[in-house]
Design a protein around this motif. Structure first.
Motif, PDB file in Angstrom:
ATOM      1  N   THR A 137       0.859  -1.178   0.000  1.00  0.00           N
ATOM      2  CA  THR A 137       0.000   0.000   0.000  1.00  0.00           C
ATOM      3  C   THR A 137       0.896   1.229   0.000  1.00  0.00           C
ATOM      4  N   ALA A 138       0.808   2.009  -1.055  1.00  0.00           N
ATOM      5  CA  ALA A 138       1.757   3.113  -1.212  1.00  0.00           C
ATOM      6  C   ALA A 138       1.085   4.281  -1.916  1.00  0.00           C
ATOM      7  N   SER A 139       1.777   5.409  -1.887  1.00  0.00           N
ATOM      8  CA  SER A 139       1.339   6.603  -2.598  1.00  0.00           C
ATOM      9  C   SER A 139       2.368   6.899  -3.693  1.00  0.00           C
ATOM     10  N   PRO A 140       1.937   7.223  -4.896  1.00  0.00           N
ATOM     11  CA  PRO A 140       0.570   7.555  -5.308  1.00  0.00           C
ATOM     12  C   PRO A 140      -0.271   6.359  -5.769  1.00  0.00           C
ATOM     13  N   LEU A 141       0.353   5.162  -5.917  1.00  0.00           N
ATOM     14  CA  LEU A 141      -0.378   3.990  -6.384  1.00  0.00           C
ATOM     15  C   LEU A 141       0.087   2.754  -5.621  1.00  0.00           C
ATOM     16  N   ASN A 142      -0.825   1.823  -5.403  1.00  0.00           N
ATOM     17  CA  ASN A 142      -0.466   0.568  -4.753  1.00  0.00           C
ATOM     18  C   ASN A 142       0.371  -0.306  -5.691  1.00  0.00           C
ATOM     19  N   LEU A 143       1.283  -1.074  -5.079  1.00  0.00           N
ATOM     20  CA  LEU A 143       2.284  -1.805  -5.837  1.00  0.00           C
ATOM     21  C   LEU A 143       2.339  -3.274  -5.423  1.00  0.00           C
ATOM     22  N   ILE A 144       3.094  -4.061  -6.207  1.00  0.00           N
ATOM     23  CA  ILE A 144       3.317  -5.471  -5.895  1.00  0.00           C
ATOM     24  C   ILE A 144       4.776  -5.806  -6.183  1.00  0.00           C
ATOM     25  N   ARG A 145       5.348  -6.669  -5.342  1.00  0.00           N
ATOM     26  CA  ARG A 145       6.648  -7.276  -5.624  1.00  0.00           C
ATOM     27  C   ARG A 145       6.470  -8.767  -5.864  1.00  0.00           C
ATOM     28  N   PHE A 146       7.165  -9.259  -6.893  1.00  0.00           N
ATOM     29  CA  PHE A 146       7.081 -10.661  -7.290  1.00  0.00           C
ATOM     30  C   PHE A 146       8.327 -11.464  -6.929  1.00  0.00           C
ATOM     31  N   ASP A 147       9.389 -10.802  -6.470  1.00  0.00           N
ATOM     32  CA  ASP A 147      10.687 -11.456  -6.401  1.00  0.00           C
ATOM     33  C   ASP A 147      10.753 -12.646  -5.450  1.00  0.00           C
ATOM     34  N   LYS A 148       9.819 -12.777  -4.516  1.00  0.00           N
ATOM     35  CA  LYS A 148       9.821 -13.943  -3.628  1.00  0.00           C
ATOM     36  C   LYS A 148       9.255 -15.190  -4.308  1.00  0.00           C
ATOM     37  N   THR A 149       8.652 -15.001  -5.485  1.00  0.00           N
ATOM     38  CA  THR A 149       8.018 -16.133  -6.162  1.00  0.00           C
ATOM     39  C   THR A 149       8.999 -16.925  -7.020  1.00  0.00           C
ATOM     40  N   HIS A 150      10.208 -16.385  -7.259  1.00  0.00           N
ATOM     41  CA  HIS A 150      11.172 -17.074  -8.116  1.00  0.00           C
ATOM     42  C   HIS A 150      12.577 -16.601  -7.770  1.00  0.00           C
ATOM     43  N   VAL A 151      13.538 -17.510  -7.821  1.00  0.00           N
ATOM     44  CA  VAL A 151      14.898 -17.167  -7.388  1.00  0.00           C
ATOM     45  C   VAL A 151      15.678 -16.391  -8.445  1.00  0.00           C
ATOM     46  N   GLN A 152      15.254 -16.448  -9.722  1.00  0.00           N
ATOM     47  CA  GLN A 152      16.006 -15.772 -10.778  1.00  0.00           C
ATOM     48  C   GLN A 152      15.291 -14.547 -11.354  1.00  0.00           C
ATOM     49  N   TRP A 153      13.982 -14.619 -11.498  1.00  0.00           N
ATOM     50  CA  TRP A 153      13.248 -13.578 -12.192  1.00  0.00           C
ATOM     51  C   TRP A 153      12.894 -12.404 -11.284  1.00  0.00           C
ATOM     52  N   HIS A 154      12.364 -11.360 -11.911  1.00  0.00           N
ATOM     53  CA  HIS A 154      11.810 -10.173 -11.238  1.00  0.00           C
ATOM     54  C   HIS A 154      12.859  -9.252 -10.636  1.00  0.00           C
ATOM     55  N   GLY A 155      14.105  -9.377 -11.154  1.00  0.00           N
ATOM     56  CA  GLY A 155      15.114  -8.358 -10.877  1.00  0.00           C
ATOM     57  C   GLY A 155      15.142  -7.328 -11.990  1.00  0.00           C
ATOM     58  N   PHE A 156      14.674  -7.756 -13.162  1.00  0.00           N
ATOM     59  CA  PHE A 156      14.534  -6.878 -14.319  1.00  0.00           C
ATOM     60  C   PHE A 156      13.588  -7.554 -15.304  1.00  0.00           C
ATOM     61  N   THR A 157      12.970  -6.761 -16.163  1.00  0.00           N
ATOM     62  CA  THR A 157      12.087  -7.312 -17.181  1.00  0.00           C
ATOM     63  C   THR A 157      12.106  -6.437 -18.426  1.00  0.00           C
ATOM     64  N   PHE A 158      11.951  -7.071 -19.587  1.00  0.00           N
ATOM     65  CA  PHE A 158      11.750  -6.327 -20.834  1.00  0.00           C
ATOM     66  C   PHE A 158      10.269  -6.165 -21.157  1.00  0.00           C
ATOM     67  N   ASN A 159       9.395  -6.675 -20.310  1.00  0.00           N
ATOM     68  CA  ASN A 159       7.977  -6.366 -20.457  1.00  0.00           C
ATOM     69  C   ASN A 159       7.800  -4.857 -20.330  1.00  0.00           C
ATOM     70  N   PRO A 160       6.698  -4.301 -20.794  1.00  0.00           N
ATOM     71  CA  PRO A 160       6.526  -2.845 -20.735  1.00  0.00           C
ATOM     72  C   PRO A 160       6.759  -2.282 -19.335  1.00  0.00           C
ATOM     73  N   HIS A 161       7.596  -1.247 -19.256  1.00  0.00           N
ATOM     74  CA  HIS A 161       7.940  -0.685 -17.946  1.00  0.00           C
ATOM     75  C   HIS A 161       8.493   0.718 -18.101  1.00  0.00           C
ATOM     76  N   LEU A 162       8.590   1.391 -16.976  1.00  0.00           N
ATOM     77  CA  LEU A 162       9.282   2.676 -16.884  1.00  0.00           C
ATOM     78  C   LEU A 162      10.536   2.477 -16.054  1.00  0.00           C
ATOM     79  N   SER A 163      11.645   3.019 -16.533  1.00  0.00           N
ATOM     80  CA  SER A 163      12.891   2.974 -15.771  1.00  0.00           C
ATOM     81  C   SER A 163      13.669   4.259 -16.047  1.00  0.00           C
TER      82      SER A 163
END
Length: 219
Positions: A137-163
């Motif tokens: 629960t955060a401002s300005p928008l609520n968020l999710i972290r996925f990194d606990k679901t997999h040991v390799q993924w969710h440190g970076f993604t080429f799926n659509p994103h802002l960085s």
């Protein structure tokens, strides 16, 4: 709304129908002053769709195919803005794009490599993985972290994103030194970094079956 501090960067190729859908779904909601696309497949049909829909955009044409990671590095080397909206050519955006809020999230989360726009319900998660999602629960928008679901993924993604462009500049040799996306993810995870997702995702994948990914034939 005209966004002039973000460059829309697109990897495109062999998906002209999906590319048109992707671009229209974005440009119906927001206007980008800076747009760059690179087509590592070099098919003219896709290039023409990009020119038609985004005539002010920069299309990078290469003499030979270089591979996805090097193509992204070449494209990012042309970016002059502080932020990058990275997108592929087979995503449909069906929610408003609130770029000011997304920038604020990136700026306030130093360990986040990116804010991913993909709907989290788009992922094929089992019940154990769903229980490992971290809803924030955060401002300005609520968020999710996925990194606990997999040991390799969710440190970076080429799926659509802002960085931030500084993230890419912080890499010793850009993406070219990594063979696969998961290797990029593992490199960032080793630095305790992770991808943030919007709780209310704004796009979903439409490229499972296309010219680039034809349907499998059963014999």
């Amino acid at each position: 709304m005209l966004t002039d501090n973000i460059t829309l960067c697109l990897t495109i190729g062999k998906r002209p129908v999906e590319l048109r859908q992707t671009l229209n779904s974005i440009f119906d909601k927001i206007e980008f002053k800076h747009v760059i696309a690179i087509n590592d497949f070099r098919d003219e049909e896709t290039n023409q769709v990009f020119r038609d829909v985004c005539p002010h955009g920069q299309l990078i044409s290469l003499d030979e195919q270089v591979g996805h990671h090097k193509a992204v590095d070449i494209m990012y080397s042309q970016v002059k803005t502080p932020y990058i909206f990275h997108c592929e050519d087979d995503w449909l955006f069906d929610q408003p794009l609130e770029m000011d809020k997304y920038i604020k999230i990136i700026d306030c989360n130093a360990n986040a490599t990116a804010l991913c726009f993909r709907k989290w319900t788009d992922f094929p998660l089992n019940e154990e993985q769903k229980s490992q999602l971290e809803f924030i629960t955060a401002s300005p928008l609520n968020l999710i972290r996925f990194d606990k679901t997999h040991v390799q993924w969710h440190g970076f993604t080429f799926n659509p994103h802002l960085s931030s462009v500084e993230l890419w500049k912080s890499m010793p040799n850009g993406f070219s030194s990594f063979k696969k996306e998961r290797h990029v993810s593992r490199w960032f995870r080793a630095q305790q970094k992770y991808v943030l997702f919007l709780e209310q995702g704004i796009c979903h994948h439409i490229g499972d079956v296309s010219i680039a990914n034809p349907p499998k034939t059963t014999w």
